[in-house]
Design an enzyme around this catalytic site. Structure first.
Site, mmCIF file in Angstrom:
data_model
loop_
_atom_site.group_PDB
_atom_site.id
_atom_site.type_symbol
_atom_site.label_atom_id
_atom_site.label_comp_id
_atom_site.label_asym_id
_atom_site.label_seq_id
_atom_site.Cartn_x
_atom_site.Cartn_y
_atom_site.Cartn_z
ATOM 1 N N LYS A 82 0.873 -1.184 0.000
ATOM 2 C CA LYS A 82 0.000 0.000 0.000
ATOM 3 C C LYS A 82 0.896 1.216 0.000
ATOM 4 O O LYS A 82 1.975 1.221 0.600
ATOM 5 C CB LYS A 82 -0.907 0.005 1.230
HETATM 6 N N1 GLU Z 1 -7.294 -0.125 -3.022
HETATM 7 C C1 GLU Z 1 -8.041 -1.325 -3.234
HETATM 8 C C2 GLU Z 1 -8.046 -2.185 -1.998
HETATM 9 O O1 GLU Z 1 -7.825 -1.717 -0.916
HETATM 10 C C3 GLU Z 1 -7.616 -2.072 -4.487
HETATM 11 C C4 GLU Z 1 -6.209 -2.512 -4.556
HETATM 12 C C5 GLU Z 1 -5.810 -3.029 -5.925
HETATM 13 O O2 GLU Z 1 -6.646 -3.146 -6.803
HETATM 14 O O3 GLU Z 1 -4.614 -3.294 -6.089
HETATM 15 O O4 GLU Z 1 -8.344 -3.342 -2.057
#
Ligand code: GLU
Length: 428
Positions: free
Chosen positions: A119
């Site tokens: 993240k």
């Molecule tokens: N931000 C989204 C999540 O928390 C998607 C992450 C992604 O598609 O890589 O799952």
């Protein structure tokens, strides 16, 4: 302008401000106790593999230069390239990225997709940036992170405060430097540049699919189910609309300004989502209630789909829903979770319920590297089938071990990640 780093958050340990990392570590510890795992592997998984921190000098429209701080926390890559969103939010911290990255590891593993977890974020309030400023922040972040992202290394995606346009800028900035168009470096792009059909709706769609499966598990017909949804952004609006289409009665929806409440049921399609018209829910309401009251409504299903840490020690006793399905990442704190469990209110966790986002991201990445695009029907069919497979795997653990839904999801995920670590071993 926002402060570049939100350092204060790292030291706040009161329950209301439990950091995502603290919550994620406690959940890991709790779930690991149910499995006979090699403790060395659990210890390894408590830590991120690496955290990249960069400073981003950006020229603002008035000619001044502001310096923002950006992070990319790569938690675990044993099952494949790192994968996870990138958020623009004033409270982004290193620890928050690590905790959210850990959740991505479990999310990808519970879905059995070949990615690890990461993240990233920039500590900035995107509402205070012009489009040009946002573009410059994004491009500079991409440049500073160029060596650590890539289609086979680490693939960002939208999260809070970012959207398909942000991903388009990242794809462009990365491709310009690499001298070729590399679509697979990010997912959640506009379809015209390699984005997948159905990607934007996918986290909300998976929340709806899992809510329907959970109602079925508890022998509840959707046509007899009332639902309250906190947050009317991409996750909340799409979940609310699909559940509405499938026959549920959505009685409350909300945004930062407050909630629209109608015990007879809201026409969710008649209210614009945050992306369509920001923060407009209450403008369309005949009857409004304060945002926190949404969490206390006597409904069958409560979907917190706004931000993290909304059900805490302070209000978990006031939750009156029969079932909570987590739409946001980390909406229930550890103590909040324990109180709900004690009160017999099941909580279906984020790492399963909103995993449709990363699942369609995986389809997007497959489409990009294969230079093929899938139809919306195909995306939605595959998503439905993958969500139901994950639901079955989690439900099997839930029934076999008599644990919470969260522990069951962790057991599935942790089992897969730990097995991959076991067979790969430590190098050198
Ligand atoms: N931000 C989204 C999540 O928390 C998607 C992450 C992604 O598609 O890589 O799952």
């Amino acid at each position: 302008m926002s402060t570049p780093t939100g350092k204060g958050r790292e030291t706040q340990t009161t329950e209301e401000h439990e950091s995502a990392l603290e919550t994620a570590r406690k959940q890991l510890h709790h779930a690991a106790a149910h499995l006979e795992l090699n403790p060395n592997i659990v210890e390894r998984l408590r830590h991120p593999m690496s955290v990249h921190e960069v400073t981003l000098p950006v020229e603002m429209d008035d000619g001044t230069v502001e310096v923002f701080t950006g992070y990319r926390a790569q938690h675990d890559g044993v099952r494949g390239p790192f994968k996870g969103g990138l958020r623009f939010h004033p409270e982004v911290t290193r620890d928050e990225c690590v905790g959210l990255g850990m959740w991505m590891t479990w999310k990808c593993a519970v879905m059995d997709i070949p990615f690890g977890g990461a993240k990233g974020g920039i500590a900035v309030n995107p509402k205070r940036l012009t489009r040009g400023e946002k573009e410059r922040v994004t491009r500079r972040f991409t440049q500073e992170m160029r060596n650590v992202i890539g289609p086979m290394q680490d693939i960002p995606a939208p999260d809070m405060g970012t959207n398909p346009q942000t991903m388009a800028w990242i794809m462009d900035a990365y491709s310009m430097q690499e001298d070729e168009t590399i679509m697979g470096v990010v997912t959640g792009k506009p379809p015209s540049i390699g984005g997948s059909m159905g990607r934007e709706e996918s986290p909300g769609r998976s929340v709806a699919i899992i809510t329907r499966a959970a109602c079925d598990h508890y022998d509840r017909l959707l046509s007899d189910t009332t639902v309250a949804v906190q947050g009317f952004g991409s996750v909340g609006a799409n979940a609310a609309r699909l559940l509405d289409e499938w026959g549920a009665t959505v009685v409350a929806i909300s945004d930062v300004n407050g909630a629209m409440y109608d015990p007879e049921g809201i026409d969710t399609h008649a209210v614009p989502s945050h992306d369509e018209e920001p923060e407009a829910v209450t403008d369309y309401a005949d009857r409004t209630i304060p945002n926190h009251e949404v969490l206390e409504l006597d409904v069958d299903v409560l979907v917190p789909a706004a931000v993290g840490n909304v059900i805490t020690e302070a209000n978990a006793d006031d939750v009156s829903a029969d079932l909570v399905v987590e739409g946001a990442n980390g909406p229930v704190t550890t103590t909040g979770d324990a109180i709900l469990e004690e009160r017999g209110i099941p909580v279906v966790p984020d790492i399963l319920a909103n995993a449709g986002g990363v699942t369609v991201s995986y389809y997007e990445w497959l489409q990009d590297i294969n230079r093929r695009s899938w139809s919306l029907d195909r995306v939605n069919e595959e998503l439905e089938s993958d969500m139901l497979d994950a639901w079955s795997a989690v439900r099997e653990q839930f029934q076999r071990r008599d644990v919470s839904w969260r522990d069951a999801a962790y057991i599935v995920a942790l089992g897969r990640v730990a097995e991959a670590h076991e067979v790969r071993g430590l190098w050198p």
